[in-house]
Write an enzyme that holds these catalytic residues in place. Structure first.
Site, mmCIF file in Angstrom:
data_model
loop_
_atom_site.group_PDB
_atom_site.id
_atom_site.type_symbol
_atom_site.label_atom_id
_atom_site.label_comp_id
_atom_site.label_asym_id
_atom_site.label_seq_id
_atom_site.Cartn_x
_atom_site.Cartn_y
_atom_site.Cartn_z
ATOM 1 N N GLN A 58 3.193 9.644 0.795
ATOM 2 C CA GLN A 58 4.546 9.339 0.753
ATOM 3 C C GLN A 58 5.380 9.378 -0.823
ATOM 4 O OE1 GLN A 58 2.470 5.844 1.734
ATOM 5 N NE2 GLN A 58 4.726 5.133 3.146
ATOM 6 N N GLY A 111 0.502 -1.084 -0.276
ATOM 7 C CA GLY A 111 0.053 0.326 0.085
ATOM 8 C C GLY A 111 0.962 1.349 0.065
ATOM 9 N N HIS A 132 -2.433 8.273 6.947
ATOM 10 C CA HIS A 132 -1.452 8.754 5.666
ATOM 11 C C HIS A 132 -1.930 10.337 5.545
ATOM 12 C CE1 HIS A 132 2.763 6.424 5.552
ATOM 13 N NE2 HIS A 132 1.750 5.087 5.725
ATOM 14 N N HIS A 176 -4.644 1.897 7.270
ATOM 15 C CA HIS A 176 -2.880 2.819 7.490
ATOM 16 C C HIS A 176 -2.831 3.711 6.402
ATOM 17 C CE1 HIS A 176 1.643 1.849 7.495
ATOM 18 N NE2 HIS A 176 1.608 2.150 6.487
ATOM 19 N N GLU A 177 -3.444 3.487 5.537
ATOM 20 C CA GLU A 177 -2.771 4.005 4.285
ATOM 21 C C GLU A 177 -4.018 5.394 4.508
ATOM 22 O OE1 GLU A 177 -0.697 3.854 2.324
ATOM 23 O OE2 GLU A 177 0.224 1.834 2.930
ATOM 24 N N CYS A 195 5.636 -0.483 6.807
ATOM 25 C CA CYS A 195 5.037 1.451 6.169
ATOM 26 C C CYS A 195 6.666 1.648 5.246
ATOM 27 C CB CYS A 195 5.673 2.156 6.846
ATOM 28 S SG CYS A 195 4.956 3.731 6.096
ATOM 29 N N LEU A 196 6.264 1.684 4.014
ATOM 30 C CA LEU A 196 7.053 1.805 3.320
ATOM 31 C C LEU A 196 8.098 3.239 3.031
ATOM 32 C CD1 LEU A 196 5.784 1.066 -0.177
ATOM 33 C CD2 LEU A 196 7.619 0.147 0.808
HETATM 34 ZN ZN ZN Z 1 2.304 3.357 5.252
#
Ligand code: ZN
Length: 166
Positions: free
Chosen positions: A51, A46, A138, A134-135, A92-93
Site C-alpha cells: 500500500q 493496519g 494485500h 485483511h493485511e 481500508c486506507l
Molecule cells: Zn487494506
C-alpha cells in the site's frame, strides 16, 4: 526518514504479489517505522507494504485503543485454526470512505518473523484476526472488496469510484 504515500484503489499496483523479506537490516527497520508512522497519521489500524509502493511481505498493525502497541509482522503465513466465521465491517486506507462487511475466519494461527528475523508464532482472534487476514490478503494482491460476492462487490466499487470523482 522517507515520507511514504498510500496508494489508493484502483491503482493496479495493488494487484501484485509481494516477495518474501530475506535481509533483516537497518533499512527494513526504518521502513517498518515509516509504515507505522503513516498508518497512525492516517488513522488506520493496519497497513501492508504494498500500500506504500513496496512489494515486500511486511505488515504493521495496531488495534490498541491507546495506539501504543505496534505489531510488525514479516513474512506472515496464516493457518485458519477454527471453522468459525465472523462478519465485520472493514475499511481500508487504500479505499478511503467506504466500509463493507466481510466474512473471515474468527481464529487464526500465524507464523511470522520479527523485524530482527526471529521466527515467531501467535494465535489471533476477533479484530486482530480480521486485521491480519485483511493485511495478508494485500500481500497477495487481494483487496477486501475481492472478498465480497459479485453483486455486493460491484455496488461497493461503484460507490467508491463515484466518491473519488467528486
Ligand atoms: Zn487494506
Amino acid at each position: 526518514m522517507t515520507k511514504l504515500k498510500i496508494i489508493k484503489y484502483p491503482d493496479p499496483f495493488l494487484k501484485q504479489k509481494c516477495l518474501p523479506v530475506t535481509s533483516y537490516d537497518k533499512e527494513l527497520k526504518i521502513f517498518a517505522e515509516d509504515m507505522l508512522k503513516i498508518m497512525y497519521e492516517s488513522k488506520g489500524i493496519g497497513l501492508s507494504a504494498i500500500q506504500v509502493g513496496v512489494l515486500k511481505r511486511v505488515i504493521v498493525i495496531d488495534i490498541s485503543e491507546e495506539l501504543k502497541k505496534p505489531l510488525i509482522l514479516v513474512n506472515p503465513v496464516i493457518n485458519p485454526s477454527s471453522s468459525k466465521f465472523l462478519d465485520f465491517k472493514e475499511g481500508c486506507l487504500s479505499f478511503p470512505g467506504i466500509y463493507e462487511s466481510v466474512r473471515r475466519n474468527e481464529e487464526i494461527a500465524l507464523d511470522y518473523n520479527s523485524i530482527e528475523g526471529k521466527k515467531l508464532s501467535m494465535k489471533a482472534t476477533g479484530l486482530l484476526s480480521i486485521c491480519i487476514q485483511h493485511e495478508v490478503d494485500h500481500l497477495e494482491g487481494i483487496v477486501f472488496l475481492d472478498r465480497l460476492s459479485g453483486l455486493k462487490r460491484n455496488r461497493a466499487e461503484k460507490k467508491f469510484l463515484k466518491n473519488l470523482s467528486k
